[in-house]
Write a protein that holds these residues in place. Structure first.
Motif, PDB file in Angstrom:
ATOM      1  N   VAL A   1       0.851  -1.184   0.000  1.00  7.75           N
ATOM      2  CA  VAL A   1       0.000   0.000   0.000  1.00  7.75           C
ATOM      3  C   VAL A   1       0.889   1.236   0.000  1.00  7.75           C
ATOM      4  O   VAL A   1       1.906   1.277   0.694  1.00  7.75           O
ATOM      5  CB  VAL A   1      -0.919   0.009   1.251  1.00  7.75           C
ATOM      6  CG1 VAL A   1      -1.644   1.328   1.397  1.00  7.75           C
ATOM      7  CG2 VAL A   1      -1.917  -1.134   1.187  1.00  7.75           C
ATOM      8  N   THR A   2       0.502   2.221  -0.801  1.00  9.98           N
ATOM      9  CA  THR A   2       1.189   3.508  -0.789  1.00  9.98           C
ATOM     10  C   THR A   2       0.183   4.582  -0.414  1.00  9.98           C
ATOM     11  O   THR A   2      -1.017   4.424  -0.659  1.00  9.98           O
ATOM     12  CB  THR A   2       1.814   3.843  -2.158  1.00  9.98           C
ATOM     13  OG1 THR A   2       0.780   3.896  -3.131  1.00  9.98           O
ATOM     14  CG2 THR A   2       2.844   2.813  -2.554  1.00  9.98           C
ATOM     15  N   GLY A   3       0.674   5.642   0.180  1.00  9.16           N
ATOM     16  CA  GLY A   3      -0.213   6.721   0.598  1.00  9.16           C
ATOM     17  C   GLY A   3       0.343   8.080   0.246  1.00  9.16           C
ATOM     18  O   GLY A   3       1.548   8.253   0.122  1.00  9.16           O
ATOM     19  N   ARG A   4      -0.561   9.011   0.055  1.00 12.76           N
ATOM     20  CA  ARG A   4      -0.164  10.402  -0.161  1.00 12.76           C
ATOM     21  C   ARG A   4      -1.144  11.292   0.577  1.00 12.76           C
ATOM     22  O   ARG A   4      -2.329  10.981   0.688  1.00 12.76           O
ATOM     23  CB  ARG A   4      -0.108  10.756  -1.643  1.00 12.76           C
ATOM     24  CG  ARG A   4      -1.431  10.724  -2.345  1.00 12.76           C
ATOM     25  CD  ARG A   4      -1.349  11.223  -3.792  1.00 12.76           C
ATOM     26  NE  ARG A   4      -2.629  11.046  -4.430  1.00 12.76           N
ATOM     27  CZ  ARG A   4      -3.697  11.809  -4.247  1.00 12.76           C
ATOM     28  NH1 ARG A   4      -3.631  12.843  -3.425  1.00 12.76           N
ATOM     29  NH2 ARG A   4      -4.832  11.572  -4.868  1.00 12.76           N
ATOM     30  N   ARG A   5      -0.628  12.363   1.102  1.00 13.01           N
ATOM     31  CA  ARG A   5      -1.463  13.312   1.851  1.00 13.01           C
ATOM     32  C   ARG A   5      -2.011  14.368   0.914  1.00 13.01           C
ATOM     33  O   ARG A   5      -1.346  14.819  -0.001  1.00 13.01           O
ATOM     34  CB  ARG A   5      -0.660  13.979   2.941  1.00 13.01           C
ATOM     35  CG  ARG A   5      -0.356  13.047   4.079  1.00 13.01           C
ATOM     36  CD  ARG A   5      -0.365  13.824   5.387  1.00 13.01           C
ATOM     37  NE  ARG A   5      -0.227  12.922   6.494  1.00 13.01           N
ATOM     38  CZ  ARG A   5      -1.243  12.367   7.140  1.00 13.01           C
ATOM     39  NH1 ARG A   5      -2.465  12.626   6.776  1.00 13.01           N
ATOM     40  NH2 ARG A   5      -1.047  11.558   8.149  1.00 13.01           N
ATOM     41  N   SER A   6      -3.252  14.730   1.180  1.00 10.73           N
ATOM     42  CA  SER A   6      -3.892  15.838   0.492  1.00 10.73           C
ATOM     43  C   SER A   6      -4.659  16.606   1.563  1.00 10.73           C
ATOM     44  O   SER A   6      -5.755  16.184   1.963  1.00 10.73           O
ATOM     45  CB  SER A   6      -4.826  15.324  -0.599  1.00 10.73           C
ATOM     46  OG  SER A   6      -5.521  16.394  -1.207  1.00 10.73           O
ATOM     47  N   GLY A   7      -4.053  17.658   2.060  1.00 13.75           N
ATOM     48  CA  GLY A   7      -4.652  18.366   3.183  1.00 13.75           C
ATOM     49  C   GLY A   7      -4.631  17.484   4.417  1.00 13.75           C
ATOM     50  O   GLY A   7      -3.607  16.938   4.791  1.00 13.75           O
ATOM     51  N   ARG A   8      -5.805  17.295   5.013  1.00 12.90           N
ATOM     52  CA  ARG A   8      -5.897  16.462   6.210  1.00 12.90           C
ATOM     53  C   ARG A   8      -6.153  15.002   5.879  1.00 12.90           C
ATOM     54  O   ARG A   8      -6.096  14.145   6.752  1.00 12.90           O
ATOM     55  CB  ARG A   8      -7.014  16.977   7.107  1.00 12.90           C
ATOM     56  CG  ARG A   8      -6.700  18.369   7.649  1.00 12.90           C
ATOM     57  CD  ARG A   8      -7.721  18.826   8.603  1.00 12.90           C
ATOM     58  NE  ARG A   8      -7.682  17.959   9.776  1.00 12.90           N
ATOM     59  CZ  ARG A   8      -8.381  18.143  10.867  1.00 12.90           C
ATOM     60  NH1 ARG A   8      -9.197  19.159  10.951  1.00 12.90           N
ATOM     61  NH2 ARG A   8      -8.283  17.325  11.889  1.00 12.90           N
ATOM     62  N   GLU A   9      -6.454  14.722   4.623  1.00 12.33           N
ATOM     63  CA  GLU A   9      -6.771  13.348   4.233  1.00 12.33           C
ATOM     64  C   GLU A   9      -5.536  12.625   3.723  1.00 12.33           C
ATOM     65  O   GLU A   9      -4.620  13.236   3.179  1.00 12.33           O
ATOM     66  CB  GLU A   9      -7.846  13.340   3.142  1.00 12.33           C
ATOM     67  CG  GLU A   9      -9.186  13.810   3.617  1.00 12.33           C
ATOM     68  CD  GLU A   9     -10.231  13.664   2.531  1.00 12.33           C
ATOM     69  OE1 GLU A   9      -9.886  13.767   1.341  1.00 12.33           O
ATOM     70  OE2 GLU A   9     -11.399  13.460   2.886  1.00 12.33           O
ATOM     71  N   ARG A  10      -5.553  11.334   3.908  1.00 10.39           N
ATOM     72  CA  ARG A  10      -4.490  10.470   3.390  1.00 10.39           C
ATOM     73  C   ARG A  10      -5.130   9.512   2.405  1.00 10.39           C
ATOM     74  O   ARG A  10      -6.024   8.740   2.751  1.00 10.39           O
ATOM     75  CB  ARG A  10      -3.852   9.708   4.543  1.00 10.39           C
ATOM     76  CG  ARG A  10      -2.619   8.994   4.152  1.00 10.39           C
ATOM     77  CD  ARG A  10      -1.763   8.734   5.390  1.00 10.39           C
ATOM     78  NE  ARG A  10      -0.695   7.866   5.007  1.00 10.39           N
ATOM     79  CZ  ARG A  10      -0.585   6.607   5.383  1.00 10.39           C
ATOM     80  NH1 ARG A  10      -1.446   6.089   6.209  1.00 10.39           N
ATOM     81  NH2 ARG A  10       0.417   5.875   4.970  1.00 10.39           N
ATOM     82  N   HIS A  11      -4.699   9.558   1.163  1.00  9.75           N
ATOM     83  CA  HIS A  11      -5.240   8.707   0.106  1.00  9.75           C
ATOM     84  C   HIS A  11      -4.321   7.497  -0.076  1.00  9.75           C
ATOM     85  O   HIS A  11      -3.121   7.651  -0.285  1.00  9.75           O
ATOM     86  CB  HIS A  11      -5.355   9.495  -1.207  1.00  9.75           C
ATOM     87  CG  HIS A  11      -6.301  10.632  -1.108  1.00  9.75           C
ATOM     88  ND1 HIS A  11      -7.622  10.527  -1.453  1.00  9.75           N
ATOM     89  CD2 HIS A  11      -6.129  11.905  -0.674  1.00  9.75           C
ATOM     90  CE1 HIS A  11      -8.221  11.680  -1.256  1.00  9.75           C
ATOM     91  NE2 HIS A  11      -7.333  12.541  -0.772  1.00  9.75           N
ATOM     92  N   LEU A  12      -4.917   6.325  -0.001  1.00 12.17           N
ATOM     93  CA  LEU A  12      -4.158   5.078  -0.074  1.00 12.17           C
ATOM     94  C   LEU A  12      -4.498   4.341  -1.359  1.00 12.17           C
ATOM     95  O   LEU A  12      -5.640   4.350  -1.810  1.00 12.17           O
ATOM     96  CB  LEU A  12      -4.498   4.197   1.126  1.00 12.17           C
ATOM     97  CG  LEU A  12      -4.222   4.842   2.479  1.00 12.17           C
ATOM     98  CD1 LEU A  12      -4.895   4.067   3.588  1.00 12.17           C
ATOM     99  CD2 LEU A  12      -2.731   4.919   2.717  1.00 12.17           C
ATOM    100  N   SER A  13      -3.499   3.693  -1.924  1.00 11.85           N
ATOM    101  CA  SER A  13      -3.740   2.873  -3.104  1.00 11.85           C
ATOM    102  C   SER A  13      -2.896   1.607  -3.052  1.00 11.85           C
ATOM    103  O   SER A  13      -1.905   1.522  -2.335  1.00 11.85           O
ATOM    104  CB  SER A  13      -3.482   3.647  -4.399  1.00 11.85           C
ATOM    105  OG  SER A  13      -2.419   4.512  -4.305  1.00 11.85           O
TER     106      SER A  13
END
Length: 114
Positions: A71-83
């Protein structure tokens, strides 16, 4: 000297594979990967998919998946998007499954010809 480099590389690969197998051993983590296979999810969205688990437990499962490179993640503001990161699964497939799959396809081709 080349021998030691090769062994070290093999040991590194083996340790990576161990982390992937450990991560895949849990049914919850496999369900997380299934959800991520469908689409990128935020951490919060993943937590809502598992109402039987508290947020801390879901985050612990995500940490194991991230440590395995699944799993990889990236932050966008307060959210963390995982793929989903499919390369570790492909490595496992190439090492453990592809040879058997190739033989099965060959057998099916021979049956089709007969």
């Amino acid at each position: 000297m080349l021998y030691f480099y090769h062994m070290s590389s093999f040991e590194d690969q083996s340790a990576d594979d161990d982390r992937v197998f450990k991560a895949l051993a849990s049914p919850v983590r496999r369900r997380v990967l299934d959800a991520l296979k469908e689409s990128t999810q935020t951490t919060g969205a993943l937590c809502t998919l598992f109402p039987e688990l508290d947020r801390t437990t879901v985050l612990q499962h995500l940490r194991v998946l991230e440590e395995a490179g699944l799993v990889t993640g990236r932050r966008s503001g307060r959210e963390r998007h995982l793929s989903l990161a499919p390369l570790p699964i492909k490595r496992i497939h190439d090492r453990w499954i592809s040879e058997y799959a190739r033989a099965a396809v060959q057998l099916l081709a021979e049956l089709d010809e007969a």
